[in-house]
Design a protein around this motif. Structure first.
Motif: not given
Length: 472
Positions: A251-264, A434-444, A180-182
């Protein structure tokens, strides 16, 4: 509702005051009645585009209608009865105003829309994303890099808005993989609109201001599709790389690894193969226009003819075309036509002592003004308002000739107009992200101002290089 009414009232009062103001008060030599009306129309368009009291495409249509009624050869009799006199000025042929709906620029966009629709319908876009993102692995920094590259590539040939919507849908499940805080998830969400805005600079059809610029880059100043990409793509690569570094630092990330799963997988149906072949052929023809001789407008109609003939784009698909964008661009062309054909743009420029300013100051101020305006209104509306005046300045201010004249000013203004991306209202990609709710106006705002500032410096550097190699 009250606020919107206030916007509408204000937007109507300003041009009404202009019409009521005696012509001699404007301090513009030889200002005619027709030019006086064009000034009012210009400010009406500006107010409505800035406030968005009505949809911006509706403003464009309104301007075309008002031009036909008040300053065209088919206008209301009582309004044009004195046409041809020195004091009244010459009315504009109504066919010229109406032809803005079928301008080559409009057809260029139409071809781009057909490519985008067919690519989405047959999943060419998602499958390309799946294949092209695979080499970037699972580390957040490199996935962000990959997403930015793919988004920028798509936005060179597709609508920035459509590209952003597609890419945000691809990464939507991944955003929830972060803590949540990443702050890394902010970078992941923000990289999409950033890359879409920047990527559009790479080709003449990447963003409406680019296509509008071609309206004024004619004759010896004409720039072909491949020529534009020869400087547009390197510009995109440099600015995209700087933006990637800024995102990772802010915006440094504390997560080491993520996975993008795009099917098709790629479809092998006959229609899908036609889409793939037409997509590749169209891009190749755009790139090598200097070989075959067809301009980018002619090439843009090839996918239209092919996709309709093979029933790849159906009657139902045609209803989904972004007609509002085409109308918006038409209004801008019509406004530019009125400013030019009435003689107003030339008279305004002649009344301003640009010769006393350094040509570098003129170039810097016009680019800065374009970038600033584009943060508060659409970059298309900004280009619509500025380019007719900028083109006239470039041809009348002799001190600009050694630096490239109108070609230099038009390119600088056009590129700068696409650097206004600091607010959610600045561009449709920003609004979607911005509509995703992840980004605040100040960040943008923080990233948009930094990238916009760096972009302006790069625009000046690019113009210097183009002049050095005798492109301007």
């Amino acid at each position: 509702m009250i606020n919107n009414r206030l916007k509408i009232i204000t937007s109507l009062v300003v041009p009404a005051v202009i019409i009521a103001t005696p012509r001699e008060w404007f301090q513009i030599d030889h200002l005619t009645v027709i030019e006086h009306r064009v000034i009012a129309l210009f400010f009406l368009a500006a107010m409505l585009w800035i406030t968005e009291a009505i949809p911006i495409y509706a403003t464009s249509i309104l301007i075309i209608v008002l031009e036909l009624i008040t300053i065209s050869s088919s206008g209301i009799n009582v309004l044009i009865v004195q046409s041809g006199t020195a004091e009244f000025g010459e009315v504009i042929p109504y066919k010229a105003i109406m032809s803005t709906f079928s301008s080559p620029i409009i057809l260029l966009f139409l071809g781009g829309f057909f490519l985008a629709m067919a690519s989405t319908k047959y999943r060419l876009d998602q499958n390309l994303a799946r294949v092209l993102l695979k080499p970037f692995g699972n580390r957040p920094a490199y996935i962000i890099m990959g997403l930015m590259i793919i988004t920028a590539l798509f936005s060179m040939f597709m609508s920035n808005t459509a590209t952003t919507a597609m890419m945000l849908s691809i990464i939507a499940p991944v955003l929830f993989c972060f803590d949540q805080n990443d702050r890394g998830k902010i970078a992941l969400a923000l990289c999409i609109p950033l890359a879409a805005n920047i990527g559009g600079l790479g080709t003449p059809i990447g963003t409406p201001p680019n296509a509008l610029a071609l309206k004024y880059l004619t004759g010896v100043d004409y720039i072909g599709f491949g020529q534009w990409m020869s400087f547009g793509v390197p510009f995109v690569i440099v600015l995209l790389s700087i933006s990637w570094v800024l995102l990772l630092k802010i915006f440094p990330s504390s997560t080491k690894e993520i996975k993008l799963d795009i099917q098709g997988e790629f479809s092998k149906t006959p229609k899908a193969l036609v889409v793939y072949a037409t997509f590749c052929l169209t891009i190749l023809l755009w790139l090598f226009d200097f070989v075959h001789g067809m301009n980018s407008y002619t090439v843009a109609l090839i996918p239209v003819g092919v996709f309709l003939s093979f029933n790849i784009i159906t009657k139902e698909d045609l209803k989904k075309i972004n007609w509002d964008v085409l109308w918006l661009v038409s209004g801008g062309i019509a406004l530019g036509l009125a400013l030019g054909e009435s003689g107003l743009a030339e008279h305004v420029v002649a009344s301003i002592p640009f010769d006393v300013f350094s040509p570098l100051v003129i170039i810097g101020l016009t680019a800065f003004l374009a970038a600033l305006m584009a943060n508060f209104m659409s970059n298309t509306a900004t280009a619509n308002l500025l380019l007719p005046i900028i083109a006239t300045i470039g041809t009348t201010v002799l001190s600009l000739e050694p630096l490239g004249g109108s070609k230099m000013l038009i390119l600088g203004t056009t590129l700068a107009a696409s650097l206004g991306m600091a607010l959610p209202i600045s561009t449709p990609p920003n609004a979607l992200a911005h509509a995703t709710g992840i980004i605040e106006t100040k960040d943008m705002l923080r990233v948009g101002v930094l990238v916009g500032g760096v972009g302006l410096v790069l625009v000046f550097a690019l113009l210097y290089i183009l002049k050095t190699v005798n492109f301007l």
